[in-house]
Design a protein around this motif. Sequence first.
Motif, PDB file in Angstrom:
ATOM      1  N   THR A  48      -3.422  -0.784  -1.854  1.00  0.00           N
ATOM      2  CA  THR A  48      -4.341  -0.181  -0.873  1.00  0.00           C
ATOM      3  C   THR A  48      -3.901  -0.454   0.569  1.00  0.00           C
ATOM      4  N   ALA A 149     -11.950   1.394  -1.116  1.00  0.00           N
ATOM      5  CA  ALA A 149     -11.917   2.659  -0.361  1.00  0.00           C
ATOM      6  C   ALA A 149     -13.118   2.767   0.578  1.00  0.00           C
ATOM      7  N   GLU A 154      -7.334   2.770   1.170  1.00  0.00           N
ATOM      8  CA  GLU A 154      -7.118   3.880   0.236  1.00  0.00           C
ATOM      9  C   GLU A 154      -6.090   3.524  -0.827  1.00  0.00           C
ATOM     10  N   SER A 156      -3.620   4.893  -4.231  1.00  0.00           N
ATOM     11  CA  SER A 156      -3.005   6.024  -4.937  1.00  0.00           C
ATOM     12  C   SER A 156      -2.148   5.479  -6.080  1.00  0.00           C
TER      13      SER A 156
END
Length: 376
Positions: A48, A149, A154, A156
């Motif tokens: 993150t 988040a 964030e 992925s």
Amino acid sequence: MSSPTDFMSEFTRALEHPGELIDEISQSGKKAIGYFCTYTPVELIHATGAVPVRISGGPMRIDRADGLVPSFVCPYMRAGLERALSGDYENLFGLVQGYSCDVACGMFNVWKGNIPLSFYHILSLPYGDSSSAKLFFEQELKNLTERLADHGLEFSDTALSNSLDIYDDIRLTVLWLYDKRYKGELLLSAGDFYTVIRGVQVTPPERAEKLLSELVSSLKANTEKGSHTQDGTPILVSGSLVEDRSIFDLIERSGGRIVADDLCTGFRYFDPPSGDGKKAVHRLIERSIAHFPCPSRQLAKTRAPLLLDLARRSGARGVVFLIQKFCTPHLTDIPIVGRSLREEGVPYLVIEIEETGVMEGQAATRLQGFFEMIGD
């Protein structure tokens, strides 16, 4: 070419001054997230954009923490809280704890009630390896990513894959060092070795990966310069978190040579190096489930053969248990694991560690006697 010990200074500073390291991380624009336990999914936190930093304690006098927790809480947890109450972790962004021993999880709530961090999260871990256990853990990891988040971090799948690659490389390199130690070919004292591998746990992983690579190059070059022999009775050390390098120096001065360990701050942090899976999150889950188990996560009858196998593979003639005072999981593990060791002809010794370290004179006498008993 630098000598292997030239790499000690950066790891030592990170361990002795965790507040400075976290300040540097914060000033670089990144968020440092602390954790207590090896079962915390550091790769996911790193994916993150945050920097996972293991909380340090270390031998010290406890003052402020005594006002919040009783004296029978383990020294590592009390010392870590003392550092936090003293301001060492004031720039820490958050704390994440994977559910392991009860004290660690109870201390999580003490921190939450007394240390004003922006983010707190505790996640449950599966005890089995069934498909339903893996689905449960995947949901727990998803919950963590969603909460991160919400705080601007964030996640992925691609970032997780990259983070897994970095941590896999770090673990493989450290396990290479372990292999050299099994063979008596590692040009590091036990104290220096544990400074390196504990330093890895508090240093940003990209930096730790680079330092380890340079250390390995230095070790290979210096090994080629001449032969190196290591004296002492080969032993395995087992226990939870051992943060005081002086106990390792004492073992060597007393006639022992540590060839392997089963420590939360040692082998258990790095083994296995990676997990398999088509998706990144499955690689993370498979590695976590295959973790070399600690007593709070696995029964003693399951741990005993693993410890015996480790002793045999490393050539250890005995086991020294280094137990944090009042560490219930390890203390309840010893009678069953110890019986299994004795039945297979592997003697053992138990040394207790307090906040200020060990009683050196008493420990030295017991260690010397033990090594004389099991040596040549």
